[in-house]
Write a protein that holds these residues in place. Sequence first.
Motif, PDB file in Angstrom:
ATOM      1  N   TRP A 197       0.836  -1.206   0.000  1.00 59.90           N
ATOM      2  CA  TRP A 197       0.000   0.000   0.000  1.00 59.90           C
ATOM      3  C   TRP A 197       0.870   1.255   0.000  1.00 59.90           C
ATOM      4  O   TRP A 197       0.544   2.260   0.630  1.00 59.90           O
ATOM      5  N   ALA A 221      -4.203  -2.924  -8.792  1.00 64.27           N
ATOM      6  CA  ALA A 221      -3.299  -2.398  -7.772  1.00 64.27           C
ATOM      7  C   ALA A 221      -3.894  -2.518  -6.374  1.00 64.27           C
ATOM      8  O   ALA A 221      -3.157  -2.429  -5.390  1.00 64.27           O
ATOM      9  N   ASP A 223      -5.288  -0.593  -4.440  1.00 64.29           N
ATOM     10  CA  ASP A 223      -5.088   0.553  -3.548  1.00 64.29           C
ATOM     11  C   ASP A 223      -4.726   1.738  -4.434  1.00 64.29           C
ATOM     12  O   ASP A 223      -3.947   1.595  -5.385  1.00 64.29           O
ATOM     13  N   ASP A 224      -5.271   2.912  -4.123  1.00 61.34           N
ATOM     14  CA  ASP A 224      -5.032   4.070  -4.984  1.00 61.34           C
ATOM     15  C   ASP A 224      -3.597   4.580  -4.923  1.00 61.34           C
ATOM     16  O   ASP A 224      -3.058   5.052  -5.933  1.00 61.34           O
ATOM     17  N   ALA A 227      -1.727   2.353  -7.080  1.00 61.98           N
ATOM     18  CA  ALA A 227      -2.073   2.629  -8.475  1.00 61.98           C
ATOM     19  C   ALA A 227      -1.243   3.786  -9.017  1.00 61.98           C
ATOM     20  O   ALA A 227      -0.744   3.736 -10.155  1.00 61.98           O
ATOM     21  N   GLY A 247      -7.297   0.747  -8.884  1.00 61.56           N
ATOM     22  CA  GLY A 247      -6.794   0.807  -7.513  1.00 61.56           C
ATOM     23  C   GLY A 247      -7.920   0.516  -6.542  1.00 61.56           C
ATOM     24  O   GLY A 247      -8.652  -0.462  -6.670  1.00 61.56           O
ATOM     25  N   ASP A 268     -12.954   2.761  -9.990  1.00 64.49           N
ATOM     26  CA  ASP A 268     -12.271   2.559  -8.711  1.00 64.49           C
ATOM     27  C   ASP A 268     -13.250   1.846  -7.785  1.00 64.49           C
ATOM     28  O   ASP A 268     -14.439   1.721  -8.094  1.00 64.49           O
TER      29      ASP A 268
END
Length: 319
Positions: A197, A221, A223-224, A227, A247, A268
């Motif tokens: 993360w 991913a 998770d942003d 990403a 993400g 998302d």
Amino acid sequence: MERRQFFKASAVLAVGAATATKVAAQDQTYTIGVSIPSATHGFMGGLNWHAQETIKRLEATYPQLKFVLATAGEPGKQVDDLEDMLATRNIDGLVILPFESEPLTGPVKAVKDAGKWVTVADRGLAIEGIEDLYVAGDNTAFGRVAGDYFKANLSSGAKIVILRGIPTTLDNERVDAFEKAIEGSGIEILDKQHGNWNRDDAFTVMQDYLSKYPQIDAVWAADDDMAIGAMEAIAQAGRTEEMWIIGGAGMKEIVKRIMDKDPQLPVDVTYPPALISAAIEMTALRFVSSTPVYGRFIIGSTLITPENAERFYFPDSPF
């Protein structure tokens, strides 16, 4: 709504009971420890902000409550924080988001064995049933919603890579649900490594993927922050047009790009950092009212698309 209707139906008894409860609650003070990871990435930055704001509001609302907030950048520091809360702060309750599941399980159990109320948020412990209350996003849905999108939008034979989070029970739940969702699709998972993360870690992992795999059609991913790290690696490799990425959590920068219909970020999946507010508020209710707050409280995950992204865009938020 049900609670409001109950009070309307039993007005005289309810007013008397509420007054008595309030007086009794204010006769005693309580200390609640809140132990969370440091703001090491965007999601945790948002979570720290929500924790601080919630504590300020609750201390102003309930003079009988005092909070002790501690943040930790690694599991050992969080263990030390718990020992301090128990030995010198004399906490009555604990809200904890474990930095990692395994090393925090024993220390949290020690808090529970000392007779304290325990609320665990987000990342579960390695042993089930220690906590009184568990508050989290729906990690199974988080993985499933993303997996359903991959299955619906990629053809059989498509090749993807996965960036996992920190080794925790919730990461396992997410990945297991994602893999189950794409079963039978013919989509090939080339690799899955931990990006923790973290943008920098995700950048490094994605660089490795790009060097090893000449064909990557999409990236999960999970998770942003990861990403963003992965997208930077993809851009540096000149392969932006080859793959899209999903993400998760609803970072405002990501949501804005979805609103703008960025082809690299089609959707998302929500996982709000404000879940810590729910954990702290519900724990506070345990000490100032007779509200039943034990058990599990799970916050659902929703797919953010260009059509609904505006609902999830908060430009003034820290995340």
